[in-house]
Design a protein around this motif. Structure first.
Motif, PDB file in Angstrom:
ATOM      1  N   GLN A  53     -46.779  90.116 -18.582  1.00 42.07           N
ATOM      2  CA  GLN A  53     -47.619  89.283 -17.723  1.00 42.07           C
ATOM      3  C   GLN A  53     -46.831  88.902 -16.472  1.00 42.07           C
ATOM      4  OE1 GLN A  53     -48.714  85.954 -20.223  1.00 42.07           O
ATOM      5  NE2 GLN A  53     -50.180  87.168 -21.384  1.00 42.07           N
ATOM      6  N   GLN A  54     -47.495  88.956 -15.325  1.00 38.97           N
ATOM      7  CA  GLN A  54     -46.851  88.587 -14.066  1.00 38.97           C
ATOM      8  C   GLN A  54     -47.653  87.482 -13.383  1.00 38.97           C
ATOM      9  OE1 GLN A  54     -46.138  92.550 -12.167  1.00 38.97           O
ATOM     10  NE2 GLN A  54     -44.037  92.214 -12.833  1.00 38.97           N
ATOM     11  N   TYR A  55     -46.932  86.531 -12.822  1.00 36.22           N
ATOM     12  CA  TYR A  55     -47.552  85.321 -12.282  1.00 36.22           C
ATOM     13  C   TYR A  55     -47.007  84.974 -10.902  1.00 36.22           C
ATOM     14  CZ  TYR A  55     -49.089  84.339 -17.082  1.00 36.22           C
ATOM     15  OH  TYR A  55     -49.665  84.415 -18.321  1.00 36.22           O
ATOM     16  N   VAL A  56     -47.797  84.185 -10.186  1.00 38.64           N
ATOM     17  CA  VAL A  56     -47.339  83.474  -8.997  1.00 38.64           C
ATOM     18  C   VAL A  56     -47.656  82.005  -9.221  1.00 38.64           C
ATOM     19  CG1 VAL A  56     -47.604  83.109  -6.521  1.00 38.64           C
ATOM     20  CG2 VAL A  56     -47.688  85.436  -7.453  1.00 38.64           C
ATOM     21  N   ALA A  57     -46.689  81.144  -8.932  1.00 39.28           N
ATOM     22  CA  ALA A  57     -46.890  79.702  -9.061  1.00 39.28           C
ATOM     23  C   ALA A  57     -46.441  79.008  -7.778  1.00 39.28           C
ATOM     24  CB  ALA A  57     -46.113  79.136 -10.243  1.00 39.28           C
ATOM     25  N   THR A  58     -47.120  77.909  -7.464  1.00 41.97           N
ATOM     26  CA  THR A  58     -46.658  77.042  -6.386  1.00 41.97           C
ATOM     27  C   THR A  58     -45.860  75.902  -7.019  1.00 41.97           C
ATOM     28  OG1 THR A  58     -48.731  75.777  -6.483  1.00 41.97           O
ATOM     29  CG2 THR A  58     -48.590  77.569  -4.869  1.00 41.97           C
ATOM     30  N   VAL A  59     -44.694  75.640  -6.451  1.00 44.52           N
ATOM     31  CA  VAL A  59     -43.817  74.591  -6.974  1.00 44.52           C
ATOM     32  C   VAL A  59     -43.572  73.585  -5.855  1.00 44.52           C
ATOM     33  CG1 VAL A  59     -41.641  74.063  -8.118  1.00 44.52           C
ATOM     34  CG2 VAL A  59     -42.723  76.301  -8.462  1.00 44.52           C
ATOM     35  N   PRO A  60     -44.251  72.432  -5.883  1.00 45.53           N
ATOM     36  CA  PRO A  60     -44.078  71.420  -4.833  1.00 45.53           C
ATOM     37  C   PRO A  60     -42.703  70.750  -4.941  1.00 45.53           C
ATOM     38  CG  PRO A  60     -46.152  71.143  -6.026  1.00 45.53           C
ATOM     39  CD  PRO A  60     -45.311  72.076  -6.823  1.00 45.53           C
ATOM     40  N   PRO A  61     -42.333  69.972  -3.932  1.00 51.03           N
ATOM     41  CA  PRO A  61     -41.047  69.262  -3.997  1.00 51.03           C
ATOM     42  C   PRO A  61     -40.988  68.241  -5.128  1.00 51.03           C
ATOM     43  CG  PRO A  61     -41.845  69.353  -1.731  1.00 51.03           C
ATOM     44  CD  PRO A  61     -42.977  69.817  -2.604  1.00 51.03           C
ATOM     45  N   ALA A  62     -42.119  67.593  -5.449  1.00 45.56           N
ATOM     46  CA  ALA A  62     -42.039  66.495  -6.419  1.00 45.56           C
ATOM     47  C   ALA A  62     -43.292  66.324  -7.257  1.00 45.56           C
ATOM     48  CB  ALA A  62     -41.721  65.196  -5.689  1.00 45.56           C
ATOM     49  N   SER A  63     -43.961  67.412  -7.613  1.00 46.62           N
ATOM     50  CA  SER A  63     -45.110  67.326  -8.528  1.00 46.62           C
ATOM     51  C   SER A  63     -45.199  68.615  -9.336  1.00 46.62           C
ATOM     52  CB  SER A  63     -46.411  67.079  -7.748  1.00 46.62           C
ATOM     53  OG  SER A  63     -46.640  68.109  -6.809  1.00 46.62           O
ATOM     54  N   ALA A  64     -46.140  68.656 -10.265  1.00 42.83           N
ATOM     55  CA  ALA A  64     -46.206  69.761 -11.212  1.00 42.83           C
ATOM     56  C   ALA A  64     -46.466  71.104 -10.527  1.00 42.83           C
ATOM     57  CB  ALA A  64     -47.299  69.488 -12.248  1.00 42.83           C
ATOM     58  N   ALA A  65     -45.834  72.141 -11.065  1.00 42.88           N
ATOM     59  CA  ALA A  65     -46.076  73.500 -10.595  1.00 42.88           C
ATOM     60  C   ALA A  65     -47.447  73.959 -11.081  1.00 42.88           C
ATOM     61  CB  ALA A  65     -45.001  74.439 -11.112  1.00 42.88           C
ATOM     62  N   THR A  66     -48.122  74.780 -10.272  1.00 38.78           N
ATOM     63  CA  THR A  66     -49.455  75.286 -10.610  1.00 38.78           C
ATOM     64  C   THR A  66     -49.448  76.806 -10.584  1.00 38.78           C
ATOM     65  OG1 THR A  66     -50.525  73.343  -9.642  1.00 38.78           O
ATOM     66  CG2 THR A  66     -51.889  75.295  -9.962  1.00 38.78           C
ATOM     67  N   VAL A  67     -49.935  77.407 -11.656  1.00 45.45           N
ATOM     68  CA  VAL A  67     -50.090  78.857 -11.709  1.00 45.45           C
ATOM     69  C   VAL A  67     -51.317  79.222 -10.880  1.00 45.45           C
ATOM     70  CG1 VAL A  67     -50.566  80.843 -13.191  1.00 45.45           C
ATOM     71  CG2 VAL A  67     -48.981  79.069 -13.952  1.00 45.45           C
ATOM     72  N   ILE A  68     -51.140  80.078  -9.871  1.00 43.51           N
ATOM     73  CA  ILE A  68     -52.254  80.407  -8.987  1.00 43.51           C
ATOM     74  C   ILE A  68     -52.644  81.882  -9.013  1.00 43.51           C
ATOM     75  CG2 ILE A  68     -51.730  78.483  -7.439  1.00 43.51           C
ATOM     76  CD1 ILE A  68     -50.595  80.582  -5.465  1.00 43.51           C
ATOM     77  N   ALA A  69     -51.832  82.743  -9.623  1.00 46.07           N
ATOM     78  CA  ALA A  69     -52.153  84.167  -9.643  1.00 46.07           C
ATOM     79  C   ALA A  69     -51.591  84.803 -10.909  1.00 46.07           C
ATOM     80  CB  ALA A  69     -51.597  84.870  -8.409  1.00 46.07           C
ATOM     81  N   TYR A  70     -52.283  85.852 -11.371  1.00 50.83           N
ATOM     82  CA  TYR A  70     -51.901  86.495 -12.644  1.00 50.83           C
ATOM     83  C   TYR A  70     -52.305  87.957 -12.650  1.00 50.83           C
ATOM     84  CZ  TYR A  70     -52.669  88.142 -17.411  1.00 50.83           C
ATOM     85  OH  TYR A  70     -52.667  88.912 -18.553  1.00 50.83           O
ATOM     86  N   ASP A  71     -51.503  88.757 -13.326  1.00 50.51           N
ATOM     87  CA  ASP A  71     -51.893  90.111 -13.716  1.00 50.51           C
ATOM     88  C   ASP A  71     -51.092  90.453 -14.961  1.00 50.51           C
ATOM     89  OD1 ASP A  71     -53.363  92.602 -13.297  1.00 50.51           O
ATOM     90  OD2 ASP A  71     -51.406  93.500 -12.961  1.00 50.51           O
ATOM     91  N   GLY A  72     -51.700  91.168 -15.872  1.00 50.51           N
ATOM     92  CA  GLY A  72     -50.992  91.527 -17.093  1.00 50.51           C
ATOM     93  C   GLY A  72     -51.844  92.387 -17.995  1.00 50.51           C
ATOM     94  N   ALA A  73     -51.210  92.928 -19.030  1.00 49.37           N
ATOM     95  CA  ALA A  73     -51.932  93.816 -19.946  1.00 49.37           C
ATOM     96  C   ALA A  73     -51.089  94.041 -21.189  1.00 49.37           C
ATOM     97  CB  ALA A  73     -52.234  95.152 -19.272  1.00 49.37           C
ATOM     98  N   ILE A  74     -51.753  94.506 -22.239  1.00 47.20           N
ATOM     99  CA  ILE A  74     -51.052  94.988 -23.427  1.00 47.20           C
ATOM    100  C   ILE A  74     -50.314  96.270 -23.038  1.00 47.20           C
ATOM    101  CG2 ILE A  74     -51.372  96.017 -25.718  1.00 47.20           C
ATOM    102  CD1 ILE A  74     -53.767  94.086 -26.034  1.00 47.20           C
ATOM    103  N   THR A  75     -49.042  96.341 -23.408  1.00 47.67           N
ATOM    104  CA  THR A  75     -48.241  97.508 -23.048  1.00 47.67           C
ATOM    105  C   THR A  75     -47.844  98.363 -24.249  1.00 47.67           C
ATOM    106  OG1 THR A  75     -46.252  96.119 -23.102  1.00 47.67           O
ATOM    107  CG2 THR A  75     -47.326  96.449 -20.959  1.00 47.67           C
ATOM    108  N   LYS A  76     -47.871  97.795 -25.448  1.00 48.55           N
ATOM    109  CA  LYS A  76     -47.623  98.597 -26.657  1.00 48.55           C
ATOM    110  C   LYS A  76     -48.036  97.789 -27.878  1.00 48.55           C
ATOM    111  CE  LYS A  76     -42.724  97.328 -26.999  1.00 48.55           C
ATOM    112  NZ  LYS A  76     -41.339  97.830 -27.124  1.00 48.55           N
ATOM    113  N   GLY A  77     -48.064  98.458 -29.026  1.00 44.82           N
ATOM    114  CA  GLY A  77     -48.425  97.784 -30.262  1.00 44.82           C
ATOM    115  C   GLY A  77     -47.916  98.548 -31.466  1.00 44.82           C
ATOM    116  N   SER A  78     -47.914  97.884 -32.625  1.00 45.50           N
ATOM    117  CA  SER A  78     -47.513  98.537 -33.878  1.00 45.50           C
ATOM    118  C   SER A  78     -48.290  97.907 -35.013  1.00 45.50           C
ATOM    119  CB  SER A  78     -46.007  98.417 -34.105  1.00 45.50           C
ATOM    120  OG  SER A  78     -45.635  97.055 -34.265  1.00 45.50           O
ATOM    121  N   GLY A  79     -48.415  98.635 -36.124  1.00 41.17           N
ATOM    122  CA  GLY A  79     -49.136  98.094 -37.265  1.00 41.17           C
ATOM    123  C   GLY A  79     -48.888  98.883 -38.524  1.00 41.17           C
ATOM    124  N   LEU A  80     -49.107  98.205 -39.673  1.00 44.51           N
ATOM    125  CA  LEU A  80     -48.967  98.835 -40.983  1.00 44.51           C
ATOM    126  C   LEU A  80     -50.170  98.458 -41.842  1.00 44.51           C
ATOM    127  CD1 LEU A  80     -45.195  98.146 -41.800  1.00 44.51           C
ATOM    128  CD2 LEU A  80     -46.235 100.358 -41.205  1.00 44.51           C
TER     129      LEU A  80
END
Length: 336
Positions: free
Chosen positions: A309-336
């Motif tokens: 998963q890849q993100y962009v966040a804004t981080v202000p000088p003195a308040s909470a960071a906010t996630v503003i952008a995203y991209d991602g996907a399943i890249t592999k898997g396994s099972g039994l």
């Protein structure tokens, strides 16, 4: 891949796609609200930047043309398109573009690109070189970051979330951006800590140590609530469910915004696991978006699914960071 290898790729793709039309897009730098604040910018240093605005424009233009050619080549049966596409990328994008090709039978979607705005940090030639691009892609705003080794490759990409806006990036009078150092103490969260804190709140929600540092919303507290709901539902059906996030060992990119904060691009890895705990438990279902990565639609004993998963966040000088952008996907898997 050296420069001659990239030229060979372009020539090969062009030969296969002589009749194809390359996707739209301009390699010329432009201005937009995200990079328009130069009035109070600092004086331009005398040292020439390690990456020029024109070099960034050329690298982006070459990427867009080559990537599109390879997407069309894949849809026309060229077996090497996936491998060549991997060579345009690095870090988290390598697994993501591989998954994009593999999950579509090497027929990935093509994209239409708009006019790019370049956010090129003023770096010394001996520093790791990178730049970012803000550009429309299929009616969404994409934030891309390219990094240079032997050549330029795409390192990170995220799409602006609905209702979010990119902040204005601080530029000097020559149009170059200011890097925010990984240990910078002038922002609420130093860039190196944004990914671990995001991972914490995505797993534990507002009760974790990231409370008050990362804003609530999609991909943070809502993800934690979804994990808790899935864990409860799984227990009723006789199996366990867990989903763990970790900060990826990829570069973190940060630029100064005009309010003194930071615009940060980073990656997370997510591992989701399901395990049967009683002999009469039902088969474990594979989510539809992950079936390409496994050989069956359900398993008896356990399943593991891995995401980048890849993100962009804004981080202000003195308040909470906010996630503003995203991209991602399943890249592999396994099972039994």
């Amino acid at each position: 891949m050296r420069a001659y290898g990239r030229r060979r790729m372009l020539a090969l793709a062009a030969g296969l796609l002589a009749a194809a039309t390359a996707c739209s897009g301009s390699g010329e730098p432009s201005s937009s609200p995200v990079a328009a604040a130069t009035a109070a910018a600092p004086t331009v240093p005398s040292v020439a930047p390690g990456v020029s605005l024109s070099e960034a424009a050329n690298a982006f233009s070459e990427y867009v043309v080559t990537d599109d050619m390879l997407r069309v080549a894949g849809s026309r049966g060229f077996a090497g398109s996936r491998s060549f596409a991997r060579d345009l990328n690095r870090d988290g994008r390598t697994d993501l573009v591989t998954a994009e090709f593999a999950s579509t039978g090497d027929r990935p979607a093509r994209y239409t690109w708009g006019t790019p705005t370049f956010l090129v940090p003023r770096l010394r030639p001996d520093e790791p070189l990178w730049f970012s691009v803000v550009v429309p892609r299929d009616n969404r705003t994409a934030v891309l970051t390219f990094a240079k080794g032997t050549d330029w490759r795409l390192s990170a990409l995220a799409l602006l979330l609905p209702g979010q806006r990119l902040p204005e990036v601080k530029l000097d009078t020559a149009g170059y951006a200011e890097v925010v150092g990984s240990e910078d103490k002038g922002v609420q969260i130093s860039p190196r800590y944004i990914a671990p804190l995001h991972a914490t709140i995505a797993e534990r929600g507002p009760a974790g140590i990231a409370a008050g540092l990362i804003a609530a919303g999609p991909y943070t507290t809502e993800t934690a609530a979804e994990i808790a709901d899935n864990r409860t539902a799984a227990k009723k059906d006789g199996f366990t469910y867990d989903s763990i996030f970790s900060a990826a060992d990829y570069p973190v990119y940060a630029l100064r915004t005009i309010d003194g904060g930071a615009l940060v691009q980073y990656s997370l890895l997510r591992t989701t696991s399901m395990n049967s705990v009683i002999s009469v438990s039902p088969f474990l279902p594979v989510p539809p978006e992950g079936r390409w990565a496994l050989t069956r639609e359900q398993y008896r004993d356990n399943i593991k699914i891995f995401e980048t998963q890849q993100y962009v966040a804004t981080v202000p000088p003195a308040s909470a960071a906010t996630v503003i952008a995203y991209d991602g996907a399943i890249t592999k898997g396994s099972g039994l």
